[in-house]
Design an enzyme around this catalytic site. Sequence first.
Site, PDB file in Angstrom:
ATOM      1  N   ARG A 304     -19.632  -6.247  41.318  1.00  0.00           N
ATOM      2  CA  ARG A 304     -19.571  -6.870  40.997  1.00  0.00           C
ATOM      3  C   ARG A 304     -19.694  -8.321  41.204  1.00  0.00           C
ATOM      4  NH1 ARG A 304     -18.791  -7.185  34.810  1.00  0.00           N
ATOM      5  NH2 ARG A 304     -18.802  -5.329  34.734  1.00  0.00           N
ATOM      6  N   GLU A 681     -11.712  -8.043  30.082  1.00  0.00           N
ATOM      7  CA  GLU A 681     -11.540  -8.689  30.929  1.00  0.00           C
ATOM      8  C   GLU A 681     -12.034 -10.432  31.687  1.00  0.00           C
ATOM      9  OE1 GLU A 681     -13.898  -6.154  32.961  1.00  0.00           O
ATOM     10  OE2 GLU A 681     -12.727  -5.789  34.266  1.00  0.00           O
TER      11      GLU A 681
HETATM   12  N1  MTE Z   1      -4.277  -5.846  27.577  1.00  0.00           N
HETATM   13  C1  MTE Z   1      -3.402  -5.193  27.869  1.00  0.00           C
HETATM   14  N2  MTE Z   1      -2.327  -5.260  26.494  1.00  0.00           N
HETATM   15  N3  MTE Z   1      -2.602  -4.151  28.739  1.00  0.00           N
HETATM   16  C2  MTE Z   1      -3.633  -3.443  29.665  1.00  0.00           C
HETATM   17  O1  MTE Z   1      -3.808  -3.277  30.966  1.00  0.00           O
HETATM   18  N4  MTE Z   1      -5.978  -4.001  31.093  1.00  0.00           N
HETATM   19  C3  MTE Z   1      -7.402  -4.742  31.027  1.00  0.00           C
HETATM   20  C4  MTE Z   1      -7.832  -5.668  29.467  1.00  0.00           C
HETATM   21  N5  MTE Z   1      -6.288  -5.427  28.985  1.00  0.00           N
HETATM   22  C5  MTE Z   1      -5.212  -4.667  29.805  1.00  0.00           C
HETATM   23  C6  MTE Z   1      -5.811  -5.056  28.792  1.00  0.00           C
HETATM   24  C7  MTE Z   1      -7.984  -4.491  31.791  1.00  0.00           C
HETATM   25  S1  MTE Z   1      -8.127  -4.329  33.546  1.00  0.00           S
HETATM   26  C8  MTE Z   1      -9.552  -4.093  30.914  1.00  0.00           C
HETATM   27  S2  MTE Z   1     -10.768  -3.320  31.942  1.00  0.00           S
HETATM   28  C9  MTE Z   1      -9.643  -3.788  29.695  1.00  0.00           C
HETATM   29  O2  MTE Z   1      -8.586  -4.171  29.036  1.00  0.00           O
HETATM   30  C10 MTE Z   1      -9.820  -2.152  29.150  1.00  0.00           C
HETATM   31  O3  MTE Z   1      -9.362  -2.060  28.434  1.00  0.00           O
HETATM   32  P1  MTE Z   1     -10.915  -1.674  26.965  1.00  0.00           P
HETATM   33  O4  MTE Z   1     -12.308  -1.788  27.921  1.00  0.00           O
HETATM   34  O5  MTE Z   1     -10.957  -0.978  25.914  1.00  0.00           O
HETATM   35  O6  MTE Z   1     -10.948  -3.691  27.024  1.00  0.00           O
HETATM   36  N1  HPA Z   2     -16.008  -2.936  36.309  1.00  0.00           N
HETATM   37  C1  HPA Z   2     -14.385  -1.811  35.993  1.00  0.00           C
HETATM   38  N2  HPA Z   2     -15.053  -0.258  36.275  1.00  0.00           N
HETATM   39  C2  HPA Z   2     -15.687  -0.184  36.984  1.00  0.00           C
HETATM   40  C3  HPA Z   2     -17.047  -0.194  37.121  1.00  0.00           C
HETATM   41  C4  HPA Z   2     -16.908  -1.692  37.073  1.00  0.00           C
HETATM   42  O1  HPA Z   2     -17.861  -2.079  36.394  1.00  0.00           O
HETATM   43  N3  HPA Z   2     -17.590   0.848  37.395  1.00  0.00           N
HETATM   44  C5  HPA Z   2     -16.820   1.193  38.099  1.00  0.00           C
HETATM   45  N4  HPA Z   2     -15.444   1.460  37.880  1.00  0.00           N
HETATM   46 MO1  MOS Z   3     -10.598  -3.178  34.408  1.00  0.00          MO
HETATM   47  S1  MOS Z   3     -10.332  -3.641  36.509  1.00  0.00           S
HETATM   48  O1  MOS Z   3     -11.964  -2.244  34.134  1.00  0.00           O
HETATM   49  O2  MOS Z   3      -9.756  -1.462  33.961  1.00  0.00           O
END
Ligand code: MTE
Ligand code: HPA
Ligand code: MOS
Length: 734
Positions: A304, A681
């Site tokens: 990534r 993210e």
């Molecule tokens: N928001 C909260 N409150 N707590 C979390 O742990 N994780 C983040 C983001 N927002 C997180 C968060 C990360 S690293 C990711 S990948 C996404 O939420 C995962 O959830 P989603 O795919 O449903 O957005």
């Molecule tokens: N993002 C987050 N988590 C992951 C990914 C990615 O692209 N690929 C495998 N795990």
């Molecule tokens: Mo988020 S770093 O893809 O859990």
Amino acid sequence: MNTDNVDLLVRGAAKFTADLPLPAGGLHAMVAVSPHAHATFTHLETALAAAQPEVRAVLTAADIPGVNQISTMAHDELLLADGEVHCVGEPVALVVAASADAAWRAAQLVTADWVEQTAIVDARDAFASGDVLTPPRTFASGDVDTAWADCALVVTGCLNLGAQEHAYLETQSALAIPRDDGGLLVHSATQSPSATQRAVATVAGLPMNLVELQVARLGGGFGGKEEQATPWAALAALGAVATGRPIRVAPDRRDDMRITGKRHPYTADFRLGLDAEGSFVAYEATLLQNAGCTTDLSSAVLERSLFNATSAYTIPNVRITAASCRTNLPSNTAFRGFGAPQAIAVLESAIRAAARELGVPAMQLQERNLVSEGDVSYYGMPMTDVRARECWAELVARHDPAGLMVEAEAFNTSHPLVSRGVDVIPICFGIAFTARPLNQAEALVHVYADGTVSVATGAVEMGQGVDAKIQAATAHELGVAAELVHVEPTTTSRVANVSPTAASTGADLNGAAAIQACRVIRAGLDKIDPEGELEWAERVERALVERIGLSALAHYTTPGLTFSADTLTGRPFSYHVYGAAVVESTVDILRGTARIDRVGIVHDIGRSIDPRIDRGQVEGAVVQGIGWMTSEETRHDTTGRLITDSLATYKIPDLDSAPDVDVTLLQRESPGLLGSKAVGEPPLVYGLGALFAIRAAIETVRSDLSNDVVAPMTPERIFTLLHGPLDGGGGSDA
Ligand code: MTE
Ligand code: HPA
Ligand code: MOS
């Protein structure tokens, strides 16, 4: 009844894994860990630990009934060390006792005949000695080597970025309960229910259909529970299989911080070439990732980084080389942004260096080179529905960053001891798992006789609001009120083979699967009421009488993903998320302290399903990014032991330090769930603006700043940049 996750959290009614009552006969377990960064051993001395009061068992690698392997991607991670340890904190034995305290105390008494080996903690040292987990990979476009000749200016420099502790409120935790059929019910605070289920099955020597893995919710994961919840679940399972008792494993904050991995530190060299008009002509960078001692998710994180290396800019000639370096630190892992923020920081550093050299605001270069509609990304993806310039223009209209810079300059002229800095940063973040097979999801929807609905998916609620979005999608597709829809806790026996809730795709994937399932049910209902004349409750009643199915399991795959691993070009992403932010800082010149005062953001959200959730995500992410760039610093001593192992010594943002954040959601129809875009993210990247805003403030008094950029910008570092190195000032890991 309000079953809404937010409501439960606010009332303190929400139960986390460690809140689950330990069933009768249950025991506690804690790991004994390596005190050395690298050592071999032939014998573990467990007798003293085993002889302690309350201790019921001390288990080592030899006691594992299945296979001693928990890695998802590379099969290079043992649950318990076997003859060699590769970092301080690596688990070597599991102590099972009647109380958590007794287990912890006895675990400190496990020793071994250690023979210390050379340890490497620095990525550049590892790279120099050829110690790589992923050998250098290169993504390129155009012809960088000949392009330098066309450049009016070429700048070079380097960047060192520190690690970041996840600091989830809920520490790692698992509870494994033996079942009468020989199987296991495992409660685990994991973002990856199926990967964790699989690791548990592997370690316990059970088929996956005898391991049920449940996750009610997480008190935050931030990527730290994508791969690293697994050992705790597998340890609990090992204890449960060995003793026949329910086993809880729940490290406290300090052990969690010492044992688990962090965001990958990166060290990078860059070279950026521009023509006389300020257009980017060529960009080359080498990214060295400090992976720690096992692969974990590092190779995916590295990938990534490669994909996001040109961030929100179009550059015709690019060559990025990245390698994952093995060091003797706990294995670094996923963290919000997943390698993208590190790569983006490198290019943004190069842009600031070029701007300084040219004597123009970085904004001018940034705007000129923003990705435009119809551009092709450097990995060959045609960029459509590009909103980079729209977000930028909206930021300028709402926050007037150029005006803020003029104001800051005027302020700085009249205030010799305080200095303000302003920085602007755009984002362009690809959405999809870069590992194509992970872009799928399944949902199980039941409509009950009273008209209420339950929806189960593989999504894990961790505070990001995915449950509310799945609920909204289900209600919308069935045409019922959201209150009628209950989102079930996640369990592998309702929905199997689930992708981690990660890569910001949780709502897009699982919400779309829920919609698919609702469509199946609706098709049945339409047969008995083609004109849609009946009330919902009546339709459901009729369906039961007419023997129409009211449950459906449906599968969804993200369409259009066609990236070729051979040519390294194609469409790895479903779409991109855009945005722009302005960050304002104030630096105290005498003390070397800094504040981030204000952040203005225009963020491309699509049609927001719930603006409260999305604002919360943007605000949380940017503050988390600012923390990484300013106060959050990990330090190890010379033996590789983490010194910053509590939230007293490792400083995350708090209410006092967090800036005023003004978020504008740019709402346009988009390809994500219900016309929205993924949000989790990308906004963390705005936090990089804090690094550059502080550097801008420093530059007003130190015009001789070099192109060597270091983060985090702790007071110590700011002071050093302002006034020169302190005698005996200790270095940190960055
Ligand atoms: N928001 C909260 N409150 N707590 C979390 O742990 N994780 C983040 C983001 N927002 C997180 C968060 C990360 S690293 C990711 S990948 C996404 O939420 C995962 O959830 P989603 O795919 O449903 O957005
Ligand atoms: N993002 C987050 N988590 C992951 C990914 C990615 O692209 N690929 C495998 N795990
Ligand atoms: Mo988020 S770093 O893809 O859990």
